[in-house]
Design a protein around this motif. Structure first.
Motif, PDB file in Angstrom:
ATOM      1  N   LYS A  86      30.403   5.772 -13.765  1.00  0.00           N
ATOM      2  CA  LYS A  86      30.347   5.124 -12.454  1.00  0.00           C
ATOM      3  C   LYS A  86      28.914   4.859 -11.997  1.00  0.00           C
ATOM      4  O   LYS A  86      28.621   3.790 -11.446  1.00  0.00           O
ATOM      5  CB  LYS A  86      31.049   5.998 -11.412  1.00  0.00           C
ATOM      6  CG  LYS A  86      32.465   6.409 -11.768  1.00  0.00           C
ATOM      7  CD  LYS A  86      32.992   7.428 -10.755  1.00  0.00           C
ATOM      8  CE  LYS A  86      34.276   8.053 -11.179  1.00  0.00           C
ATOM      9  NZ  LYS A  86      34.742   9.080 -10.217  1.00  0.00           N
ATOM     10  N   ASP A 108      40.501  11.608 -11.332  1.00  0.00           N
ATOM     11  CA  ASP A 108      40.344  10.523 -10.364  1.00  0.00           C
ATOM     12  C   ASP A 108      41.686   9.861 -10.066  1.00  0.00           C
ATOM     13  O   ASP A 108      42.405   9.438 -10.975  1.00  0.00           O
ATOM     14  CB  ASP A 108      39.378   9.463 -10.891  1.00  0.00           C
ATOM     15  CG  ASP A 108      37.945   9.948 -10.913  1.00  0.00           C
ATOM     16  OD1 ASP A 108      37.700  11.108 -10.539  1.00  0.00           O
ATOM     17  OD2 ASP A 108      37.065   9.162 -11.310  1.00  0.00           O
ATOM     18  N   THR A 109      41.999   9.769  -8.768  1.00  0.00           N
ATOM     19  CA  THR A 109      43.213   9.074  -8.324  1.00  0.00           C
ATOM     20  C   THR A 109      42.810   8.113  -7.206  1.00  0.00           C
ATOM     21  O   THR A 109      43.062   8.378  -6.031  1.00  0.00           O
ATOM     22  CB  THR A 109      44.270  10.076  -7.812  1.00  0.00           C
ATOM     23  OG1 THR A 109      43.689  10.883  -6.770  1.00  0.00           O
ATOM     24  CG2 THR A 109      44.740  10.981  -8.939  1.00  0.00           C
ATOM     25  N   PRO A 110      42.153   7.017  -7.536  1.00  0.00           N
ATOM     26  CA  PRO A 110      41.590   6.121  -6.521  1.00  0.00           C
ATOM     27  C   PRO A 110      42.584   5.727  -5.444  1.00  0.00           C
ATOM     28  O   PRO A 110      43.692   5.265  -5.733  1.00  0.00           O
ATOM     29  CB  PRO A 110      41.140   4.906  -7.346  1.00  0.00           C
ATOM     30  CG  PRO A 110      40.917   5.445  -8.723  1.00  0.00           C
ATOM     31  CD  PRO A 110      41.957   6.502  -8.908  1.00  0.00           C
ATOM     32  N   GLY A 111      42.187   5.952  -4.194  1.00  0.00           N
ATOM     33  CA  GLY A 111      42.999   5.528  -3.057  1.00  0.00           C
ATOM     34  C   GLY A 111      44.112   6.464  -2.669  1.00  0.00           C
ATOM     35  O   GLY A 111      44.760   6.263  -1.643  1.00  0.00           O
ATOM     36  N   THR A 112      44.373   7.508  -3.480  1.00  0.00           N
ATOM     37  CA  THR A 112      45.456   8.438  -3.171  1.00  0.00           C
ATOM     38  C   THR A 112      44.968   9.882  -3.307  1.00  0.00           C
ATOM     39  O   THR A 112      43.899  10.144  -3.849  1.00  0.00           O
ATOM     40  CB  THR A 112      46.662   8.227  -4.108  1.00  0.00           C
ATOM     41  OG1 THR A 112      46.261   8.531  -5.461  1.00  0.00           O
ATOM     42  CG2 THR A 112      47.169   6.801  -4.046  1.00  0.00           C
ATOM     43  N   ARG A 123      33.425  12.344  -6.736  1.00  0.00           N
ATOM     44  CA  ARG A 123      34.337  11.906  -5.665  1.00  0.00           C
ATOM     45  C   ARG A 123      33.623  11.824  -4.320  1.00  0.00           C
ATOM     46  O   ARG A 123      33.763  10.836  -3.586  1.00  0.00           O
ATOM     47  CB  ARG A 123      35.522  12.878  -5.559  1.00  0.00           C
ATOM     48  CG  ARG A 123      36.509  12.538  -4.450  1.00  0.00           C
ATOM     49  CD  ARG A 123      37.622  13.574  -4.361  1.00  0.00           C
ATOM     50  NE  ARG A 123      37.155  14.816  -3.786  1.00  0.00           N
ATOM     51  CZ  ARG A 123      37.272  15.141  -2.499  1.00  0.00           C
ATOM     52  NH1 ARG A 123      37.839  14.299  -1.654  1.00  0.00           N
ATOM     53  NH2 ARG A 123      36.834  16.298  -2.055  1.00  0.00           N
ATOM     54  N   PHE A 153      41.382  11.362  -2.985  1.00  0.00           N
ATOM     55  CA  PHE A 153      40.574  10.139  -2.948  1.00  0.00           C
ATOM     56  C   PHE A 153      41.046   9.173  -1.863  1.00  0.00           C
ATOM     57  O   PHE A 153      40.476   8.095  -1.704  1.00  0.00           O
ATOM     58  CB  PHE A 153      40.616   9.427  -4.304  1.00  0.00           C
ATOM     59  CG  PHE A 153      39.804  10.099  -5.380  1.00  0.00           C
ATOM     60  CD1 PHE A 153      38.542   9.644  -5.711  1.00  0.00           C
ATOM     61  CD2 PHE A 153      40.305  11.197  -6.059  1.00  0.00           C
ATOM     62  CE1 PHE A 153      37.790  10.252  -6.705  1.00  0.00           C
ATOM     63  CE2 PHE A 153      39.569  11.821  -7.055  1.00  0.00           C
ATOM     64  CZ  PHE A 153      38.308  11.355  -7.379  1.00  0.00           C
TER      65      PHE A 153
END
Length: 253
Positions: A81, A16-20, A53, A23
């Motif tokens: 999550k 997970d790489t939130p916002g990048t 995702r 993602f």
């Protein structure tokens, strides 16, 4: 190295790489929009749901989503999550596991069909998608186009990404349609690199279409991305939508 070894607890944490990356809103948003449109009022099944995702935001859009996932570590990350009531997941092989019920949409994103390392196994993946779909149901695959034109004669490897702290290198075996991706990550305070490798069997678009035909699908559309850009000879990837062929037409063939 097996898939259970590749997608271990460490890989699940790093995924997970939130916002990048994958993602990033500009990457994830159009995918969820398109899949929600294709699912309509029906249920969706995600092969290799990973950490959720795509499945989680799609479920938040009101589409009932179920997943199949090989790695228990990826499922554990997903469970941090949402619970099983929000997004049920069946652990196992996406080319073999059968989930009860019928779906209007099965989807397989971000090149994951290439994690199956034989042509026969990839065909079985198509057949398993067909088992879960009712009449007119769709199977969606997001996949990269092999970039063999970047290899000069005798060259066996190509750098696909080079940026601060990270180098990505593919070694290619054209005879067996195999690619091993080597991911080198460098810590800020150290010269030592951490290496993560994944093996893939690449598939040409025409070969993918033949796999679909063998499983009872026909190509409905193909675009260069989730936003619907035209697919051309220069496209680096594609989103292909396959539809279950009409039974009457199958009987005529």
């Amino acid at each position: 190295m097996g898939q259970d070894e590749i997608w271990d607890a460490g890989a699940a944490r790093r995924y997970d790489t939130p916002g990048t990356g994958m993602f990033a809103p500009e990457t994830l948003g159009p995918a969820v929009d398109r899949l929600a449109d294709l699912a309509g009022e029906g249920r969706a099944l995600e092969f290799a749901i990973g950490t959720g995702r795509v499945g989680i935001p799609l479920a938040e859009r009101g589409v009932p989503v179920t997943g199949i996932e090989w790695s228990r570590h990826m499922v554990a990350r997903l469970r941090e999550k949402v619970d099983a009531a929000a997004v049920p997941v069946v652990e196992g092989d996406m080319a073999a596991v059968v989930v009860p019920g019928r779906f209007s949409l099965v989807y397989l994103v971000y090149n994951t069909i290439s994690n199956i390392l034989t042509q026969a196994g990839q065909v079985e993946c198509f057949r398993n998608a067909a088992r879960h779909l009712g009449p007119g149901g769709r199977f969606v695959i997001e996949l990269w186009v092999p970039e063999l034109r970047r290899l000069t004669p005798g060259q066996e490897a190509v750098v696909f990404t080079a940026e601060p702290g990270y180098i990505g290198l593919d070694t290619v075996d054209p005879l067996h349609q195999r690619v091993v991706s080597h991911h080198f990550r460098f810590e800020d305070a150290s010269e030592d690199a951490k290496v993560f490798r994944t093996e893939h069997r690449y598939i040409w678009p025409a070969e993918l279409d033949l796999m679909a035909q063998l499983a009872g699908f026909e190509l409905e559309s193909r675009h260069a991305d989730w936003s619907g850009a035209e697919f051309t000879g220069e496209s680096e990837s594609h989103v292909s939508v396959y539809r279950v062929r009409d039974a009457a037409r199958v009987n005529e063939d």
